[in-house]
Design a protein around this motif. Structure first.
Motif, PDB file in Angstrom:
ATOM      1  N   LEU A   1       3.264   1.961  10.094  1.00  0.00           N
ATOM      2  CA  LEU A   1       2.924   2.030   8.868  1.00  0.00           C
ATOM      3  C   LEU A   1       3.920   2.642   7.784  1.00  0.00           C
ATOM      4  CD1 LEU A   1      -0.436   3.961   9.694  1.00  0.00           C
ATOM      5  CD2 LEU A   1      -0.207   1.590   8.902  1.00  0.00           C
ATOM      6  N   SER A   2       3.927   1.978   6.702  1.00  0.00           N
ATOM      7  CA  SER A   2       4.819   2.154   5.672  1.00  0.00           C
ATOM      8  C   SER A   2       5.141   3.581   5.147  1.00  0.00           C
ATOM      9  CB  SER A   2       4.700   1.234   4.402  1.00  0.00           C
ATOM     10  OG  SER A   2       3.608   1.841   3.922  1.00  0.00           O
ATOM     11  N   ASP A   3       4.087   4.466   5.165  1.00  0.00           N
ATOM     12  CA  ASP A   3       4.172   5.998   5.011  1.00  0.00           C
ATOM     13  C   ASP A   3       4.522   6.940   6.390  1.00  0.00           C
ATOM     14  OD1 ASP A   3       1.730   5.674   6.185  1.00  0.00           O
ATOM     15  OD2 ASP A   3       0.852   7.227   4.742  1.00  0.00           O
TER      16      ASP A   3
ATOM     17  N   GLU B   1      -6.959   5.580  10.007  1.00  0.00           N
ATOM     18  CA  GLU B   1      -7.255   5.761   8.561  1.00  0.00           C
ATOM     19  C   GLU B   1      -6.829   4.865   7.539  1.00  0.00           C
ATOM     20  OE1 GLU B   1      -5.594   9.380   7.418  1.00  0.00           O
ATOM     21  OE2 GLU B   1      -6.533  10.664   8.915  1.00  0.00           O
ATOM     22  N   ALA B   2      -5.615   3.899   8.143  1.00  0.00           N
ATOM     23  CA  ALA B   2      -5.029   3.050   7.068  1.00  0.00           C
ATOM     24  C   ALA B   2      -5.929   1.759   7.315  1.00  0.00           C
ATOM     25  CB  ALA B   2      -3.733   2.746   7.512  1.00  0.00           C
ATOM     26  N   TYR B   3      -6.478   1.591   8.464  1.00  0.00           N
ATOM     27  CA  TYR B   3      -7.231   0.332   8.661  1.00  0.00           C
ATOM     28  C   TYR B   3      -8.559   0.588   8.175  1.00  0.00           C
ATOM     29  CZ  TYR B   3      -3.904  -1.145  12.340  1.00  0.00           C
ATOM     30  OH  TYR B   3      -2.801  -1.652  12.821  1.00  0.00           O
ATOM     31  N   ALA B   4      -9.349   1.730   8.353  1.00  0.00           N
ATOM     32  CA  ALA B   4     -10.491   1.995   7.705  1.00  0.00           C
ATOM     33  C   ALA B   4     -10.546   1.902   6.346  1.00  0.00           C
ATOM     34  CB  ALA B   4     -10.994   3.324   8.397  1.00  0.00           C
ATOM     35  N   SER B   5      -9.586   2.461   5.597  1.00  0.00           N
ATOM     36  CA  SER B   5      -9.501   2.586   3.924  1.00  0.00           C
ATOM     37  C   SER B   5      -8.758   1.555   3.508  1.00  0.00           C
ATOM     38  CB  SER B   5      -9.027   3.951   3.542  1.00  0.00           C
ATOM     39  OG  SER B   5      -7.599   4.111   4.015  1.00  0.00           O
ATOM     40  N   ALA B   6      -7.781   0.971   4.055  1.00  0.00           N
ATOM     41  CA  ALA B   6      -7.060  -0.138   3.559  1.00  0.00           C
ATOM     42  C   ALA B   6      -6.356  -0.125   2.279  1.00  0.00           C
ATOM     43  CB  ALA B   6      -7.890  -1.484   3.603  1.00  0.00           C
ATOM     44  N   PRO B   7      -5.513   1.193   2.253  1.00  0.00           N
ATOM     45  CA  PRO B   7      -5.073   1.525   0.862  1.00  0.00           C
ATOM     46  C   PRO B   7      -3.801   0.458   0.461  1.00  0.00           C
ATOM     47  CG  PRO B   7      -4.201   3.098   2.701  1.00  0.00           C
ATOM     48  CD  PRO B   7      -5.457   2.158   2.935  1.00  0.00           C
ATOM     49  N   ALA B   8      -3.689   0.030  -0.708  1.00  0.00           N
ATOM     50  CA  ALA B   8      -2.945  -1.047  -1.250  1.00  0.00           C
ATOM     51  C   ALA B   8      -1.317  -0.659  -0.886  1.00  0.00           C
ATOM     52  CB  ALA B   8      -3.211  -1.366  -2.622  1.00  0.00           C
ATOM     53  N   ASP B   9      -1.107   0.545  -1.138  1.00  0.00           N
ATOM     54  CA  ASP B   9       0.404   0.954  -1.061  1.00  0.00           C
ATOM     55  C   ASP B   9       0.825   1.378   0.447  1.00  0.00           C
ATOM     56  OD1 ASP B   9      -1.442   3.184  -0.690  1.00  0.00           O
ATOM     57  OD2 ASP B   9       0.198   4.611  -1.857  1.00  0.00           O
TER      58      ASP B   9
END
Length: 180
Positions: free
Chosen positions: A124-126, A12-20
């Motif tokens: 992942l930071s989260d 999900e992080a790679y697909a959406s690339a959220p800044a946070d």
């Protein structure tokens, strides 16, 4: 080596690339000469950040599997395999500002016949409940050079030539028709 899988959160992080949400890189170095105060096997763990990181290891980690461990902030660089003609199983590791304690342990490792292992994990930071890639890549240190300010080494996947391709073995237990 088992199939590598990424967590759903990583996809999900790679697909959406959220800044946070960012990827946090860590290194773990293991050697038989690395022991804690009680004489138990230990590891040197680093995070490429300005502050310490507490994160959980994968369940089948060589040391402290499934446990929360501390990664110390250290400047390091990992040159992962590229498409430049170098062997695909080789990486270059550079660790800056190696402290005195680690240098003493590394000197003991340098005089030993045993090789050091390096595991690269990213989180992942989260989601610090486990690394993004399971199992994380592990390399065997093949050469190293230390100065007063930095440690540089080359590491390779130690069993690349012995891994089955395509990542499986035909055996009578899984394929009973092989036996007459």
């Amino acid at each position: 080596m088992p199939n590598v899988t990424f967590s759903q959160a990583a996809f999900e992080a790679y697909a959406s690339a959220p800044a946070d949400i960012v990827s946090i890189e860590t290194l773990e170095i293991r050697h038989p000469s690395f022991v804690d105060d009680n004489g138990n096997p230990a590891a040197a763990r680093f995070v490429r950040a300005h502050k310490e990181l507490n994160a959980y290891l994968e369940a089948d980690a060589p040391l402290n599997g499934g446990e929360e461990v501390l990664f110390s902030p250290t400047a390091f660089n990992l040159e992962l395999p590229g498409v430049d003609g170098k062997p695909a199983d080789e990486i270059t590791v550079t660790i800056d500002n190696v402290n005195r304690e680690l240098m003493e342990v590394l000197e003991a490792a340098a005089t030993s016949q045993d090789k050091a292992e390096i595991t690269y994990r990213s989180y992942l930071s989260d989601d610090l409940l486990g690394p993004e890639q399971v199992p994380p890549p592990t390399y065997t240190l093949s050469s190293a050079n230390a100065t007063l300010l930095m440690l540089t080494g080359t590491a390779r996947i130690s069993d690349l030539g012995r891994r089955p391709f395509p990542n499986g073995t035909y055996n009578p237990e899984d394929f009973p028709m092989l036996v007459r």
